[in-house]
Design an enzyme around this catalytic site. Sequence first.
Site, PDB file in Angstrom:
ATOM      1  N   SER A 142       0.840  -1.196   0.000  1.00 41.15           N
ATOM      2  CA  SER A 142       0.000   0.000   0.000  1.00 41.15           C
ATOM      3  C   SER A 142       0.873   1.243   0.000  1.00 41.15           C
ATOM      4  O   SER A 142       1.951   1.266   0.612  1.00 41.15           O
ATOM      5  CB  SER A 142      -0.909   0.021   1.230  1.00 41.15           C
ATOM      6  N   TYR A 155      -2.078  -0.826   9.995  1.00 35.87           N
ATOM      7  CA  TYR A 155      -2.255  -1.275   8.604  1.00 35.87           C
ATOM      8  C   TYR A 155      -0.959  -1.109   7.810  1.00 35.87           C
ATOM      9  O   TYR A 155      -0.535  -2.027   7.095  1.00 35.87           O
ATOM     10  CB  TYR A 155      -3.379  -0.488   7.960  1.00 35.87           C
TER      11      TYR A 155
END
Length: 246
Positions: A142, A155
């Site tokens: 990401s 995350y």
Amino acid sequence: MTTSVPRRVAIVTGGTRGIGRASAERLAADGMAVVAVYAGNKDAAEETVTGIIATGARAVAVQADVADEHAVAAAFDVAEQEFGGVDVVVNAAGIMLLGPLAEFDLDALDRMHRTNIRGTFVVNQQAARRVRSGGAIINFSSTVTKLALPSYAAYAASKGAVDAVSLILARELRGRNITVNAVAPGPIASDLYFEGKDQETIERAAKANPIERLGVPADVAEVISALAGPARWINGQTIYVNGGVI
């Protein structure tokens, strides 16, 4: 006399929703047989596979928890039994849980670790054992690993682990003609991204890159298609697909 080219076979985890579904559909359009691995939404899985088959491609859906090594091994078994082998593995399965580090629920951390880190490790372990020469392994990182956004610590940490696994596995597979890369999307218009965000946050994210829009799953699937096929000289990399936000 002409010799037919064997059909390539792709396994796509998280392959029935969002970016995973777009990737499965794109690889099928590229001529690959597809095994779409899903966690629990059988209706979405059947819809995805039916749509792919309607285009003339071959596809099956397999339910598996990506963190369960036995279930993942069984999904690879299906690919080999149905289509003869595995050439491409796209590990798009993942979850995103957000919150300030000081207040973050540790059970939520463990849940995300199980899917994003252990799941990546388990899928890559089977891929390293079974992908054929000339194949590709593609993981999902990401852009938030670089942006350092508040509330994304847990995350982003899970996706930083994906980057590490991908680079190291690429080196461990030396001599086998198998590429390993990670794709790091920016904000993508999908259920995973929209969950829990207000309209102001979404609009601000859309304006953060020079193209001034959110990505769509097809933007990422285009990169997956290249890494899965012709882009053989890209290996051990994290590819940022984010409109130029970093």
